[in-house]
Design an enzyme around this catalytic site. Structure first.
Site, PDB file in Angstrom:
ATOM      1  N   HIS A   3       0.846  -1.187   0.000  1.00  0.00           N
ATOM      2  CA  HIS A   3       0.000   0.000   0.000  1.00  0.00           C
ATOM      3  C   HIS A   3       0.886   1.242   0.000  1.00  0.00           C
ATOM      4  O   HIS A   3       2.104   1.154   0.195  1.00  0.00           O
ATOM      5  CB  HIS A   3      -0.955   0.003   1.211  1.00  0.00           C
ATOM      6  CG  HIS A   3      -0.269   0.000   2.543  1.00  0.00           C
ATOM      7  ND1 HIS A   3      -0.267  -1.089   3.393  1.00  0.00           N
ATOM      8  CD2 HIS A   3       0.426   0.964   3.176  1.00  0.00           C
ATOM      9  CE1 HIS A   3       0.407  -0.799   4.476  1.00  0.00           C
ATOM     10  NE2 HIS A   3       0.847   0.439   4.382  1.00  0.00           N
TER      11      HIS A   3
HETATM   12  P1  TYD Z   1      -2.067  -4.125   7.648  1.00  0.00           P
HETATM   13  O1  TYD Z   1      -2.190  -2.732   7.161  1.00  0.00           O
HETATM   14  O2  TYD Z   1      -2.671  -5.207   6.807  1.00  0.00           O
HETATM   15  O3  TYD Z   1      -0.542  -4.490   7.933  1.00  0.00           O
HETATM   16  P2  TYD Z   1       0.713  -4.454   6.911  1.00  0.00           P
HETATM   17  O4  TYD Z   1       0.742  -3.088   6.302  1.00  0.00           O
HETATM   18  O5  TYD Z   1       1.897  -4.726   7.766  1.00  0.00           O
HETATM   19  O6  TYD Z   1       0.536  -5.504   5.887  1.00  0.00           O
HETATM   20  O7  TYD Z   1      -2.676  -4.192   9.119  1.00  0.00           O
HETATM   21  C1  TYD Z   1      -3.075  -5.413   9.737  1.00  0.00           C
HETATM   22  C2  TYD Z   1      -4.274  -5.135  10.627  1.00  0.00           C
HETATM   23  O8  TYD Z   1      -3.901  -4.317  11.729  1.00  0.00           O
HETATM   24  C3  TYD Z   1      -5.394  -4.425   9.904  1.00  0.00           C
HETATM   25  O9  TYD Z   1      -6.624  -4.979  10.364  1.00  0.00           O
HETATM   26  C4  TYD Z   1      -5.295  -2.989  10.385  1.00  0.00           C
HETATM   27  C5  TYD Z   1      -4.715  -3.162  11.779  1.00  0.00           C
HETATM   28  N1  TYD Z   1      -3.879  -2.026  12.227  1.00  0.00           N
HETATM   29  C6  TYD Z   1      -4.335  -1.212  13.261  1.00  0.00           C
HETATM   30  O10 TYD Z   1      -5.442  -1.416  13.811  1.00  0.00           O
HETATM   31  N2  TYD Z   1      -3.551  -0.200  13.687  1.00  0.00           N
HETATM   32  C7  TYD Z   1      -2.347   0.047  13.152  1.00  0.00           C
HETATM   33  O11 TYD Z   1      -1.644   1.004  13.561  1.00  0.00           O
HETATM   34  C8  TYD Z   1      -1.883  -0.779  12.053  1.00  0.00           C
HETATM   35  C9  TYD Z   1      -0.556  -0.527  11.390  1.00  0.00           C
HETATM   36  C10 TYD Z   1      -2.691  -1.809  11.634  1.00  0.00           C
END
Ligand code: TYD
Length: 137
Positions: free
Chosen positions: A51
């Site tokens: 992303h």
């Molecule tokens: P995600 O964005 O998929 O992680 P990555 O970018 O590492 O692949 O996030 C995983 C889950 O955690 C998603 O449900 C969103 C949640 N999340 C939060 O609630 N707070 C946060 O600060 C972050 C980074 C993720």
């Protein structure tokens, strides 16, 4: 906003007891830190991230093990390997990033300029390309 990723080197303070690095908001880190999260236990074959952000700035530090951060911004792309606890990678806004090749012992610490806000995410790659092109890149 300058979306070019930037490597940051933290000073290492050390003595016979080991090493210590410091990240002060607005000093070693070019923004005030509002949120810290860390990623661990990711299998080597698994990719995360995938992303960009509209506005968020983040500094990634692999405090244990190693991980590759594939980045795309403007008309450029590069993979940054983070394998030292004194090295950070600054990502600003519209920079597509994917974390790959986590070592089994990898712990990726992330310092962020704002609280979690799903509306700041650009999770669709085609949407990222469109926004990136709209910026004149
Ligand atoms: P995600 O964005 O998929 O992680 P990555 O970018 O590492 O692949 O996030 C995983 C889950 O955690 C998603 O449900 C969103 C949640 N999340 C939060 O609630 N707070 C946060 O600060 C972050 C980074 C993720």
């Amino acid at each position: 906003m300058n979306t070019t990723p930037k490597i940051l080197q933290f000073d290492i303070m050390g003595d016979e007891r080991g090493w210590l690095c410091v990240a002060n908001g607005a000093k070693q880190i070019p923004f005030d830190i509002k949120r810290v999260y860390w990623i661990y236990g990711t299998e080597p074959g698994v990719a995360r991230g995938k992303h960009a952000h509209h506005k968020l700035s983040q500094v990634l530090v692999c405090v244990s093990g190693s991980v590759d951060i594939y980045c795309e911004w403007g008309d450029k792309s590069e993979t940054f390997t983070l394998s030292n606890a004194n090295t950070g990678l600054l990502l600003n806004g519209l920079c597509w990033h994917e974390m790959r090749n986590f070592s089994p012992d990898a712990v990726l610490l992330v310092m962020a300029s704002d609280y979690y806000d799903e509306s700041d995410y650009v999770r669709d790659y085609n949407e990222f390309k469109r926004l990136n092109n709209d910026k004149g890149c």
